[in-house]
Design an enzyme around this catalytic site. Structure first.
Site, PDB file in Angstrom:
ATOM      1  CG  HIS A   1      -1.980   1.040   1.200  1.00 54.54           C
ATOM      2  ND1 HIS A   1      -1.736   2.358   1.524  1.00 54.54           N
ATOM      3  CD2 HIS A   1      -3.293   0.963   0.868  1.00 54.54           C
ATOM      4  CE1 HIS A   1      -2.861   3.046   1.405  1.00 54.54           C
ATOM      5  NE2 HIS A   1      -3.818   2.227   1.001  1.00 54.54           N
TER       6      HIS A   1
ATOM      7  CD  GLU B   1      -2.532   2.275  -2.922  1.00 52.67           C
ATOM      8  OE1 GLU B   1      -3.389   2.575  -2.088  1.00 52.67           O
ATOM      9  OE2 GLU B   1      -1.342   2.048  -2.638  1.00 52.67           O
TER      10      GLU B   1
END
Length: 252
Positions: free
Chosen positions: A96, A168
């Site tokens: 992430h 993302e």
């Protein structure tokens, strides 16, 4: 029509025992209307056991936000794949942007964590994405492709079914900004081609998620894109009504 089949909630360092109860109850009420969508919740480590108990009889998978690339030993503060599996975890977020930025995770570490996850039989949700400066300089695909290729290195074709890619755009995380459906689809289409090149025909079916300020009011338009197979949801996954609405948008 929505193309989504997987929605993952990333609670980050938020939530408490009460949220595990209220969120699981809110989703339970709608599960019979969400049969085409796989739901996954990634709470903080301390809530994994509680959430697993709350969702024991429900078709809601439990995920983790991170994992060590090591199997055990003197690694203070880390957690292994085996320890996660003991609590029923079946999905793990890997790479992430917040882990990359704030905790100096390198492409090599992301790859090692992905390998550890799939080798343990869990699904690795590999996150990739560019920051605002990289997008403004026209380097979006160069950055995303490099991250994806590094993360997927040495992953054999037979493990492809245990891989999810989540795009993302860093500039859209927690900022209220969102990539337009067309911008997101452009990157997802290129990621799809990258997966097919590495894994062959199975790459056509590997899930590609979009994560970047997905909300109830923009989810349906994002999920309607050809190569967006679902969402990795941050802030909106902390409010029951918002997350349920996003899941319903995925179902269509």
């Amino acid at each position: 029509m929505p193309n989504a089949s997987l929605v993952i909630a990333n609670w980050k360092m938020n939530g408490n025992r009460e949220l595990t109860k209220t969120m699981s109850a809110a989703l339970r009420e709608k599960l019979n209307q969400l049969q085409q969508v796989k739901l996954v919740i990634c709470p903080p480590f301390t809530l994994i056991g509680e959430l697993a108990n709350q969702c024991y009889y429900d078709d809601i998978a439990i995920g983790a936000q991170n994992v060590s690339e090591h199997t055990g030993g003197a690694f203070t503060g880390e957690i292994s794949t085996a320890q996660l599996q003991e609590f029923g975890v079946s999905y793990v977020l890997v790479g992430h942007s917040e882990r990359r930025q704030l905790f100096a995770e390198t492409d090599k570490m992301v790859n090692e964590k992905a390998l550890a996850t799939v080798n343990a039989g869990m699904t690795a949700v590999i996150c990739v994405g560019e920051n605002k400066a990289q997008r403004d300089e026209g380097n979006t695909w160069e950055v995303v492709a490099q991250q994806a290729q590094a993360a997927l290195a040495d992953l054999p074709k037979e493990q492809a079914g245990k891989i999810v890619l989540a795009y993302e755009p860093v500039w859209a995380i927690g900022t209220g900004e969102t990539a337009s459906p067309e911008q997101a689809q452009d990157v997802h289409a290129k990621l799809r081609a990258l997966l097919v090149e590495q894994f062959g025909a199975i790459g056509e079916k590997m899930p590609l998620l979009y994560g970047g300020s997905v909300k109830a009011d923009n989810a349906a338009e994002l999920f309607a894109q050809k190569d967006i197979d679902g969402g990795l949801i941050g802030g909106a996954s902390l409010k029951e009504s918002d997350f349920v609405a996003i899941c319903q948008a995925a179902q269509g």
